[in-house]
Motif scaffolding. Sequence first.
Motif, PDB file in Angstrom:
ATOM      1  N   TYR A   1      39.501  40.696  45.193  1.00 32.91           N
ATOM      2  CA  TYR A   1      41.294  39.799  46.516  1.00 32.91           C
ATOM      3  C   TYR A   1      42.179  40.779  45.658  1.00 32.91           C
ATOM      4  CZ  TYR A   1      39.111  35.732  48.333  1.00 32.91           C
ATOM      5  OH  TYR A   1      38.398  35.401  49.063  1.00 32.91           O
ATOM      6  N   GLU A   2      42.230  41.192  44.583  1.00 27.50           N
ATOM      7  CA  GLU A   2      43.829  42.063  43.731  1.00 27.50           C
ATOM      8  C   GLU A   2      43.524  43.365  43.671  1.00 27.50           C
ATOM      9  OE1 GLU A   2      44.067  39.885  39.750  1.00 27.50           O
ATOM     10  OE2 GLU A   2      42.569  41.470  39.896  1.00 27.50           O
ATOM     11  N   ALA A   3      41.995  43.967  44.062  1.00 32.87           N
ATOM     12  CA  ALA A   3      42.534  45.216  45.195  1.00 32.87           C
ATOM     13  C   ALA A   3      42.624  45.264  46.385  1.00 32.87           C
ATOM     14  CB  ALA A   3      40.793  45.387  44.803  1.00 32.87           C
ATOM     15  N   GLY A   4      42.073  44.249  47.355  1.00 34.44           N
ATOM     16  CA  GLY A   4      42.652  43.991  48.835  1.00 34.44           C
ATOM     17  C   GLY A   4      44.234  43.617  49.456  1.00 34.44           C
ATOM     18  N   GLU A   5      44.580  43.222  47.889  1.00 33.51           N
ATOM     19  CA  GLU A   5      45.984  42.687  48.405  1.00 33.51           C
ATOM     20  C   GLU A   5      46.504  42.381  47.549  1.00 33.51           C
ATOM     21  OE1 GLU A   5      46.468  38.734  50.286  1.00 33.51           O
ATOM     22  OE2 GLU A   5      44.140  38.539  50.924  1.00 33.51           O
ATOM     23  N   ALA A   6      47.747  43.925  46.348  1.00 34.47           N
ATOM     24  CA  ALA A   6      47.984  43.824  45.786  1.00 34.47           C
ATOM     25  C   ALA A   6      49.094  43.166  45.526  1.00 34.47           C
ATOM     26  CB  ALA A   6      48.160  45.474  45.805  1.00 34.47           C
ATOM     27  N   ASP A   7      49.755  42.305  46.375  1.00 30.04           N
ATOM     28  CA  ASP A   7      51.103  41.976  45.929  1.00 30.04           C
ATOM     29  C   ASP A   7      50.924  40.100  46.162  1.00 30.04           C
ATOM     30  OD1 ASP A   7      50.785  42.151  49.029  1.00 30.04           O
ATOM     31  OD2 ASP A   7      52.864  42.053  48.923  1.00 30.04           O
ATOM     32  N   ILE A   8      49.278  40.541  46.033  1.00 30.50           N
ATOM     33  CA  ILE A   8      49.026  38.549  46.026  1.00 30.50           C
ATOM     34  C   ILE A   8      49.822  37.391  45.573  1.00 30.50           C
ATOM     35  CG2 ILE A   8      47.025  38.785  45.560  1.00 30.50           C
ATOM     36  CD1 ILE A   8      45.966  36.426  47.156  1.00 30.50           C
ATOM     37  N   ASP A   9      50.411  36.576  45.936  1.00 25.26           N
ATOM     38  CA  ASP A   9      51.119  35.464  44.867  1.00 25.26           C
ATOM     39  C   ASP A   9      49.644  35.359  44.017  1.00 25.26           C
ATOM     40  OD1 ASP A   9      53.420  32.940  44.243  1.00 25.26           O
ATOM     41  OD2 ASP A   9      51.176  32.105  44.665  1.00 25.26           O
ATOM     42  N   ALA A  10      50.452  34.598  42.848  1.00 28.80           N
ATOM     43  CA  ALA A  10      49.405  34.235  41.491  1.00 28.80           C
ATOM     44  C   ALA A  10      48.388  32.928  41.647  1.00 28.80           C
ATOM     45  CB  ALA A  10      49.401  34.241  40.190  1.00 28.80           C
ATOM     46  N   ALA A  11      49.270  31.979  42.284  1.00 32.16           N
ATOM     47  CA  ALA A  11      48.937  30.361  43.044  1.00 32.16           C
ATOM     48  C   ALA A  11      47.352  31.109  44.074  1.00 32.16           C
ATOM     49  CB  ALA A  11      50.086  29.844  42.860  1.00 32.16           C
TER      50      ALA A  11
END
Length: 295
Positions: free
Chosen positions: A134-144
């Motif tokens: 998920y971190e690689a696919g959406e670099a600016d994803i909200d932590a929550a």
Amino acid sequence: MGLRTNPTQRQRRLGIELRRLRTMSGLSVGAAAAFADLGPAHLGHIEAARTAIPEVKLRALTAAYGCRSEPLVNALVAMGRSTGKGWWTEFKATQGAHALDLAELESTSVACRSFQWLYMPGLLQCTEYIRALYEAGEADIDAALLDKYVDFRLRRQQALAEGKLELHAVIHESALRMQFVPAEVMRRQIEHLAKLTRLPHVKIQILPFKASLNPPMFSTPFVLFESSVPELSTVYVEQPISPPFINEQEQLAKFTDTFNRLSSAALPPIDAAIEPEFAVRRDSLSLIQHLLYTL
């Protein structure tokens, strides 16, 4: 009550199966509707999953269609009775409809056969691997939101952890070599994979690069979900278009044949009875051990 605008996979499948039975019986919509004291338009809405059907009318229809399979009729009744509410309901705000349908399908199936060639099957992913993807696919994803995504995928694995779902997975070697995640995460994932094979209801095979199969045979990842009633089995195809679920009997047979051929071409499954340090034959475990060494 208004008509449904976004029916679930379970609701669609019920309608599809009732339409299939009616078609096989040779009855028109009007003739079939009369047997259950329904209007033709009402039956049309039922078959299109736009509205529910009471048990008494469902049984009347299956009787009119000449369906003599009590397990099938009872399974259809159960589908009609179900509210569709489960642990996945609390994730409606963050998960799409297909993800929720997939979770419900995993919770109601008795077995599944999965083929993957880029990623680890969702039911076999460890926490670190899920988060890294998920971190690689959406670099600016909200932590929550990221925590919700990870939690949802881990919750999907409960049916497997509790032994309610049998799993046979064929994983292409490329999925173990892809560098979507850091090397230490992939190492943890491969170790997790080996650990899961010690569960008696989990079988894992690796399809090596050297396998002699026609590429189109396995160009699309898929999961074949087996119902306690064979007629209600479903294939989930991972694709960007909708819908990803296939229910036609002819297509189910093709996917079943495809999986069997993939399994035959793959290395022998990891034998949970053999301690890793004593494994010497060329099988899925030996390849996994080699990959761990190279990480």
